[in-house]
Design an enzyme around this catalytic site. Structure first.
Site, PDB file in Angstrom:
ATOM      1  CD  GLU A   1     -10.245  -4.244   6.646  1.00 32.03           C
ATOM      2  OE1 GLU A   1     -10.344  -5.335   7.254  1.00 32.03           O
ATOM      3  OE2 GLU A   1     -11.262  -3.646   6.726  1.00 32.03           O
TER       4      GLU A   1
ATOM      5  CB  ILE B   1      -0.944   0.038   1.394  1.00 34.02           C
ATOM      6  CG1 ILE B   1      -1.900  -1.126   1.107  1.00 34.02           C
ATOM      7  CG2 ILE B   1      -1.905   1.176   1.241  1.00 34.02           C
ATOM      8  CD1 ILE B   1      -2.607  -1.360  -0.279  1.00 34.02           C
TER       9      ILE B   1
ATOM     10  CG  HIS C   1      -4.139  -1.779  11.740  1.00 30.61           C
ATOM     11  ND1 HIS C   1      -3.584  -0.960  12.102  1.00 30.61           N
ATOM     12  CD2 HIS C   1      -4.862  -1.714  10.534  1.00 30.61           C
ATOM     13  CE1 HIS C   1      -3.738   0.229  10.986  1.00 30.61           C
ATOM     14  NE2 HIS C   1      -4.541  -0.177  10.193  1.00 30.61           N
TER      15      HIS C   1
ATOM     16  CD1 TRP D   1      -8.664  11.387   8.535  1.00 36.22           C
ATOM     17  CD2 TRP D   1      -6.818  10.148   7.900  1.00 36.22           C
ATOM     18  NE1 TRP D   1      -8.943   9.971   8.397  1.00 36.22           N
ATOM     19  CE2 TRP D   1      -7.890   9.580   8.005  1.00 36.22           C
ATOM     20  CE3 TRP D   1      -5.380  10.028   7.457  1.00 36.22           C
ATOM     21  CZ2 TRP D   1      -7.687   7.982   7.532  1.00 36.22           C
ATOM     22  CZ3 TRP D   1      -5.166   8.468   7.021  1.00 36.22           C
ATOM     23  CH2 TRP D   1      -6.576   7.746   7.059  1.00 36.22           C
TER      24      TRP D   1
ATOM     25  CB  CYS E   1      -0.953   9.131  18.913  1.00 37.40           C
ATOM     26  SG  CYS E   1      -1.219   8.446  20.653  1.00 37.40           S
TER      27      CYS E   1
END
Length: 764
Positions: A676, A442, A705, A572, A527
């Site tokens: 995903e 990706i 993840h 974002w 974060c």
């Protein structure tokens, strides 16, 4: 008139929770030290809110990973695959295994699915339900934190997710039932919990039901009514604050205003008009209180006190002060911790901002001013706010007429490729000459502590730009050569020069500013430090050209140009609130378009424009979606449509349900989309199959993840599922997402297996 807060950032002002969590996962600290960090953050948060003047301070808003996962543990909704693990491991390790997966010794456990929390960039762990689902109360965390607060002198207000929202956020893992049917099994466990809280002397409990911001069916509305009637009868001594946020109550308003609760919370930032709607009903004759969410919990701009006071006075005139609470619009989880930590911001721009700590101060000020207090100190605060709001409206830092003119000149031609996909595909196949099931990643590769240290040393002046560039060149060359060795088909340069997929671009665009410590939680220990869009946006010079050209010069294979799309940069970031979001998005789209055309001129024939946030930005109510999707898709097409037919445009989306936007995804007209898919076991492809999606698609076969490395057989199995619904010639093989947060050891092993899996598919 009281004040309340719905939730506070849990990461710590210096990201203490992230550091402790990752140290625990790496085996560097014991669980006691992790728990100590949690206690310290909670105590600091409570004391900060108390000092600001918040009356109803939340507890149980803290989480070591995710509040929805916390509710699954609280309610005993643990998937069966973790049963053996739970017998031999601690509750903490079970908790993290559910969130992240576990691969060690005799255990190889997949993580629970993860998706976006409503229309935010926060991710939650999706509850899993079966027809015979049982629930069992496990209140240890909540009661422990309640006791901690009391020992600190805080009579805290417990916060829990409401049962209907909890069920709707989950997913059925069996067919033949709907998860809301489990409500009758779930309510007795909630009753146990509420009675336990009442026995502990709790006066207020906040129950979050943000499902009330959605288009609920009559059956779901009835479930809400049944739930709160049940609670009122079962535990009449508790005062329930029912919190909805991110949207109006809409068609759920009549259900909400007749619930037997103490307080209804309104998000008056997202939907100020709902106050007038409520005051026009028989709610005025009731005793229920209103919590007025007038301080924006999701952005970083100062509250406009004058505008907020108009809403407060309107409610006060109808209901009286004693029926009002002043609050942020939603949990401050979505805000950075404390503006006082920002030492390098432009002072003029900083004066327009407020982080979580400052927002609780704003809430307390509004209560005092609305209550008639007029001390000299309060007058000074009022005047400073008025000046800051006026400064932001008139500052020459914000406006660029040339940018605004360019947006006005965008035409329909600017939104279209030269030829339809079928014609482009033939040209791309001739030029690119890729095999069946082409493999790629990706974009990003692991950013090791060493790579991050180079960036820090550059900022401190310990490395010259030339020294830094040489180090990044070597890291990039190593990544390119390794991809060649494992026979990856389409390579990436690894993005070692980038700090974040949005921040990196924002640093190179006009109209952005950056914080030092404006961190917010995205998921778990992840974060992000969103850029701040304060003004008109333009691209002074190329942003990615240098590193993409360098990587392509090292190999005869194709290297993808890697860009972040306009909607994702918008979503974002903390976005300016003085013009429509669609206008800001189009400004970004034009900047990305310039970058795309520069990459093509440099010989880059595959360019990826990531848009993982398209689905995230979708309005919660269906009636508002068409307008958003029209301008979001248009912005993407403007960014992507300046190239020749033989140049292949990719996009990437992750952690999204696609059924309700599949037409818009098709309208984006990307040549290849990667998504995903591994946690859902390829379920997300159903939408593409039913729609007969015509373009190429790469369903993720590797959950990035989670630290676990899937086997080659597992990846082949996932692709075999994909082949049942998508033709072979349309399929790519790739991970779910970028690999920046992973370690090289697991990344190398997983990608080697992925390439091997693709080769096996070509022989079957």
């Amino acid at each position: 008139m009281q004040t309340q807060n719905l939730g506070y950032p849990r990461i710590g002002s210096r990201r203490e929770l992230k550091k402790a969590s990752e140290a625990y996962w790496a085996g560097k600290i014991p669980v006691a030290e992790l728990e100590k960090t949690g206690r310290e953050i909670r105590l600091k948060n409570w004391k900060s809110q108390q000092e600001s003047g918040i009356d109803l301070i939340p507890c149980n808003d803290f989480s070591f990973y995710d509040q929805v996962l916390d509710m699954s543990v609280l309610l005993g909704a643990i998937p069966e695959r973790y049963a053996g693990f739970a017998r031999t491991h601690s509750g903490t390790d079970l908790y993290f295994a559910m969130a992240r997966g576990y691969q060690k010794g005799d255990f190889d456990l997949t993580a629970m699915e993860m998706t976006k929390w409503f229309d935010t960039n926060y991710h939650y762990i999706v509850p899993e339900f079966k027809a015979g689902q049982t629930f069992e109360l496990n209140p240890a965390k909540l009661l422990s934190e309640l006791q901690e607060a009391r020992e600190a002198g805080i009579q805290a207000k417990p916060v829990i997710i409401g049962p209907v929202t909890y069920l709707l956020l989950g997913k059925e893992k069996e067919t033949g039932f709907h998860r809301v049917e489990l409500l009758s099994r779930l309510l007795p466990v909630y009753e146990q919990l509420l009675k336990l809280l009442a026995e502990q002397g709790v006066q207020y409990v906040q129950i979050d039901e943000p499902a009330l911001a959605l288009d609920l069916t009559p059956a779901e509305q009835e479930a809400i009514a049944r739930t709160y009637t049940f609670f009122a009868e079962a535990v009449p001594s508790l005062k329930i604050i029912l919190a909805n946020y991110f949207e109006c109550y809409g068609d759920n308003l009549q259900t909400a205003i007749h619930l037997p609760v103490d307080t209804l919370h309104l998000d008056l930032v997202r939907c100020p008009l709902q106050l007038e709607d409520i005051l026009a009903t028989d709610f005025v004759q009731k005793k229920t209180r209103l919590s007025l969410g007038v301080v924006d919990g999701r952005n970083i701009w100062k509250n406009d006190f004058e505008a907020s006071l108009q809403l407060i006075e309107q409610a006060k005139a109808a209901l009286g002060a004693e029926r009002l609470l002043i609050a942020p619009s939603c949990s401050l989880l979505h805000s950075p911790c404390d503006l006082d930590f920002e030492k390098k911001l432009n002072p003029e721009i900083k004066n327009w901002m407020a982080f979580a700590r400052q927002k609780t101060d704003e809430v307390a000020f509004l209560r005092k001013w609305a209550s008639g207090e007029r001390s000299e100190a309060l007058k000074a605060v009022w005047e400073a706010n008025r000046q800051a709001i006026e400064s932001k409206k008139t500052s020459p830092l914000i406006h660029d007429p040339a940018v605004k003119d360019r947006v006005e000149q965008v035409t329909e031609k600017d939104t279209r490729r030269n030829s339809p996909f079928a014609a482009r595909r033939k040209q791309q196949q001739e030029v690119l000459a890729l095999p069946l099931f082409p493999t790629t990643t990706i974009g990003s590769f692991p950013q090791t502590p060493e790579v991050r240290s180079w960036r820090a040393r550059l900022k401190k002046g310990e490395l010259t730009q030339e020294e830094y560039d040489r180090l990044i060149e070597q890291e990039t060359a190593d990544a390119i050569h390794w991809q060649e060795e494992i026979d990856m088909d389409v390579l990436v340069h690894g993005e070692f020069e980038r700090n974040d997929m949005v921040e990196y671009f924002g640093e190179k665009l006009q109209g952005f500013v950056f914080t030092e410590n404006g961190w917010v939680q995205s998921y778990g220990s992840r974060c992000v430090k969103p850029p701040v869009i304060f003004g008109d946006i333009s691209r002074p010079e190329p942003m990615t050209l240098r590193w993409t050209k360098y990587a392509q010069s090292l190999t005869p294979k194709w290297v993808k140009g890697m860009l972040t799309g306009p909607v994702t940069i918008l979503q974002w970031s903390f976005v300016r609130n003085d013009q429509p979001r669609r206008d800001t998005c189009m400004q970004i789209a034009l900047a990305i378009r310039d970058e795309v055309t520069d990459l093509e001129k440099a010989g880059i024939r595959i360019i990826q424009i990531d848009e993982p946030a398209i689905r995230e930005g979708l309005p919660l109510r269906k009636e508002n979606r068409r307008t958003y999707l029209d301008w979001a898709v248009r912005a993407f097409r403007v960014s992507a449509s300046g190239v020749e037919d033989a140049t292949q445009i990719h996009t990437h989306m992750c952690y999204s349900e696609f059924n309700d936007i599949i037409q818009s995804i098709s309208d984006m007209d990307a040549d290849v989309i990667t998504i995903e898919c591994s946690r859902s076991q390829m379920e997300l492809l159903d939408a593409f199959h039913k729609f007969a999606y015509p373009n190429e698609i790469g369903p993720g076969v590797y959950d990035i993840h989670s630290p676990r490395v899937p086997s080659e057989e597992e990846m082949v199995g996932l692709m075999e599922k994909a082949r049942k619904v998508i033709p072979d010639e349309q399929l790519w093989v790739n991970p779910d997402c970028g690999l920046k947060t992973r370690h090289w050891e697991e990344t190398r092993l997983a990608l080697e297996k992925m390439v091997s899996a693709a080769k096996k598919l070509r022989t079957v």
